[in-house]
Design an enzyme around this catalytic site. Structure first.
Site, mmCIF file in Angstrom:
data_model
loop_
_atom_site.group_PDB
_atom_site.id
_atom_site.type_symbol
_atom_site.label_atom_id
_atom_site.label_comp_id
_atom_site.label_asym_id
_atom_site.label_seq_id
_atom_site.Cartn_x
_atom_site.Cartn_y
_atom_site.Cartn_z
ATOM 1 N N ASP A 72 -2.805 6.386 -0.390
ATOM 2 C CA ASP A 72 -3.344 7.040 -1.487
ATOM 3 C C ASP A 72 -3.090 6.244 -2.636
ATOM 4 O O ASP A 72 -3.121 6.782 -3.919
ATOM 5 C CB ASP A 72 -2.957 8.329 -1.562
ATOM 6 C CG ASP A 72 -1.385 8.418 -1.449
ATOM 7 O OD1 ASP A 72 -0.593 7.498 -1.376
ATOM 8 O OD2 ASP A 72 -0.838 9.679 -1.663
ATOM 9 N N GLY A 73 -2.971 4.969 -2.625
ATOM 10 C CA GLY A 73 -2.540 4.252 -3.791
ATOM 11 C C GLY A 73 -2.050 2.912 -3.590
ATOM 12 O O GLY A 73 -1.879 2.504 -2.349
ATOM 13 N N PRO B 223 0.910 -1.249 0.120
ATOM 14 C CA PRO B 223 -0.054 0.128 0.158
ATOM 15 C C PRO B 223 1.052 1.186 0.006
ATOM 16 O O PRO B 223 1.896 1.226 0.652
ATOM 17 C CB PRO B 223 -0.892 0.074 1.268
ATOM 18 C CG PRO B 223 0.131 -1.030 2.217
ATOM 19 C CD PRO B 223 0.730 -2.039 1.144
ATOM 20 N N LYS B 224 0.473 2.248 -0.669
ATOM 21 C CA LYS B 224 1.087 3.660 -0.596
ATOM 22 C C LYS B 224 0.658 4.489 0.765
ATOM 23 O O LYS B 224 -0.475 5.076 0.501
ATOM 24 C CB LYS B 224 1.001 4.265 -2.142
ATOM 25 C CG LYS B 224 1.742 5.665 -2.147
ATOM 26 C CD LYS B 224 1.667 6.230 -3.535
ATOM 27 C CE LYS B 224 2.362 7.347 -3.360
ATOM 28 N NZ LYS B 224 1.981 8.414 -2.333
ATOM 29 N N VAL B 225 1.376 4.179 1.563
ATOM 30 C CA VAL B 225 0.913 4.650 3.098
ATOM 31 C C VAL B 225 1.024 6.336 2.708
ATOM 32 O O VAL B 225 2.121 6.938 2.448
ATOM 33 C CB VAL B 225 1.859 3.967 4.056
ATOM 34 C CG1 VAL B 225 1.527 4.835 5.587
ATOM 35 C CG2 VAL B 225 1.514 2.665 4.037
#
Length: 556
Positions: free
Chosen positions: A275-276, A121-123
């Site tokens: 966010d991605g 995950p894009k933290v």
């Protein structure tokens, strides 16, 4: 620096095909200077005080918009200028940043050229370097410009989730990761980012606030010069206390698998905002070869924002059948979910004037229930404040039964209502069809179509002969509709249920009722009763009623 990186990324993936504004050079200079000054004020508050005066998503999109304008008009844009140094501590291994792909197709192309792929995950937080020597945390450094950053060691030592002592292969290591605000059961699609990135920045600025620092977690996303096998790295990180990395790092077998996981992480509960999704190859170069902007072995595919910043291109005024004037903002197209949004309602003229929106303003748009575009707020006002004038004619329930240049909006709104199921139920005839008929036959009033012949309808440009014949048959059938439906189609300010309760079968019977008679009906007060009487005796309504009588329409 994390703001600079995210703004650059958003520009890369969302504005590459953007059209340059049609501005004079003087206007461009003015608009660019104004937005640049605002972003600098936001940056100063963010960096120097640890506070955010604007949502992260709005900041990113406006920064991307500024970069677009700068490129369009020959300025050195902010993504081409190195950001100001925010510290003097050199990273042992540079932060490369992450290139953003804009679509599944672009990600698929990137993945085909690489092997040993993993996804995370894009933290959404603040990037940091952790330096361990002799088993101890000796330095924590903010991302800064990727080469140098601020010394955050004192603050990071107060974060319980960051191990202070390590052994084994991690005893002498450099780790890169994200400090994030811990928020259990965070569902990104429902909750958005909640400005958590700014919360982390604020906590790091408050050096002695241990209560805030205890709210932070860490997600390690890179171990430069660590084991070549990703699973070996994950096992070592997990044993050292960095358990989230192993839990949320998964093999990326295909682009479909990445797409499915991206959707899953977007819609299920996580302990952090995202966010991605990030896809990375384990085949990364040695740490001494890492440079800002040169991380070719890792990409991110961001979520589509739940709200988008859109530029207002124009203001339009619409008039409904009752004369209510509504205001619509025409927008540079933006994508929300799977919808391309080009227009959004701003409500009444009074509300629009209160909002003070003009072409050139930047507004935040989201989707309300059933996917209807919704205006949220103005996020940036353009320097040029040329406000269009609303219609001069005062429209109301007794205007525009007859066609005239000033009346076309309300006139066609009346026709569209007339042919709807609530009116006469002329199937297959909406506003576009009415405009086509009027363009050829030039209606005098809203019932002029009753005199059209079969030949006229079949020869109307834009209509096939078959459609013309079908309409002629429908118009003849409509003639036999009950009296109450004709009165409703005319626009009497009463519901069909109330009219049915009256039981009147003729125009004469309706005209004979006094205001007191109308007021005796359920739900009809004094004001409504007088409005009905005024409507029935208004000259344009009376003329229409007499014309319908000449056409032998029931009840007239």
């Amino acid at each position: 620096m994390w703001r600079w990186i995210s703004g650059f990324a958003l520009l890369w993936c969302s504005t590459g095909l953007a059209v340059c504004p049609v501005w004079s050079q003087a206007k461009a200079e003015k608009e660019i200077a104004a937005l640049s000054a605002q972003i600098k004020r936001w940056d100063d508050a963010y960096w120097k005080q640890g506070v955010s005066d604007v949502d992260d998503g709005v900041y990113d999109q406006l920064n991307a918009r500024l970069n677009q304008w700068q490129r369009c008009f020959g300025h050195v844009s902010s993504e081409e200028r190195p950001p100001p140094l925010t510290g003097s501590v050199t990273h042992p291994v540079a932060h490369t940043g992450v290139h953003k792909v804009a679509s599944k197709a672009e990600l698929s192309q990137w993945m085909r050229a690489r092997q040993h792929l993993w996804m995370q995950p894009k933290v959404d937080g603040v990037a940091v370097t952790l330096v361990y020597q002799g088993g101890k945390l000796v330095r924590a450094i903010s991302r800064g410009n990727g080469v140098k950053g601020e010394d955050l060691t004192a603050q990071v030592r107060s974060i319980p989730s960051v191990p202070q002592n390590l052994s084994g292969p991690l005893a002498n290591s450099v780790l890169q990761g994200e400090l994030f605000w811990i928020h259990e059961n965070h569902i990104q699609r429902q909750m958005g980012g909640m400005n958590m990135r700014a919360k982390v920045a604020g906590a790091m600025m408050r050096h002695n606030d241990s209560a805030l620092l205890r709210q932070l977690g860490v997600f390690i996303w890179a171990w430069p010069d660590g084991p070549k096998e990703m699973q070996v790295s994950l096992d070592a990180l997990s044993k050292a206390g960095f358990t989230l990395t192993a839990r949320y790092t998964l093999p990326a077998a295909s682009v479909n698998a990445v797409e499915a996981q991206r959707s899953a992480w977007h819609t299920t509960a996580l302990p952090f905002a995202t966010d991605g999704i990030v896809v990375r190859s384990a085949d990364e170069p040695a740490g001494d070869g890492w440079l800002p902007g040169e991380g070719r072995w890792v990409v991110a595919w961001k979520y589509t924002p739940v709200a988008q910043v859109a530029e207002v291109r124009g203001i339009q005024f619409g008039v409904g059948r009752t004369g209510k004037v509504s205001v619509v903002a025409e927008l540079d197209p933006v994508k929300l979910d799977d919808k391309q949004v080009r227009r959004v309602s701003l409500g009444s003229v009074t509300r629009w004037q209160r909002l003070d929106i003009v072409p050139g303003d930047q507004v935040l748009i989201s989707l309300a229930g059933q996917g209807i575009p919704r205006f949220d707020r103005v996020v940036w006002r353009g320097a040029n404040r040329e406000k269009p004038e609303p219609p001069a004619l005062q429209y109301h329930s007794l205007t525009c039964f007859y066609a005239s240049p000033a009346c076309m909006e309300q006139f066609f709104a009346r026709l569209t209502w007339l042919s709807s199921k609530q009116g006469l139920g002329i199937e297959g005839l909406g506003e576009a069809g009415w405009r086509t008929l009027h363009q050829t036959h030039r209606f005098e009033h809203i019932f002029s179509w009753l005199t059209l012949t079969q030949a006229q309808l079949q020869s109307t440009p834009g209509f096939s002969a078959g459609r013309g014949l079908s309409l002629w048959h429908r118009f003849n059938i409509v003639r036999k509709q009950p009296f109450i439906r004709w009165v409703t189609a005319m626009g009497i300010p009463l519901t069909k249920a109330t009219l049915n309760a009256v039981g009147a079968a003729s125009w004469q019977a309706l005209n004979q009722r006094s205001a007191a008679d109308w007021q005796a009906l359920p739900g009809t007060g004094e004001e409504k009763a007088q409005q009905v009487v005024n409507w029935l005796h208004a000259p344009p309504v009376d003329r229409l009623a007499r014309w319908l009588a000449e056409q032998h329409i029931n009840g007239f």
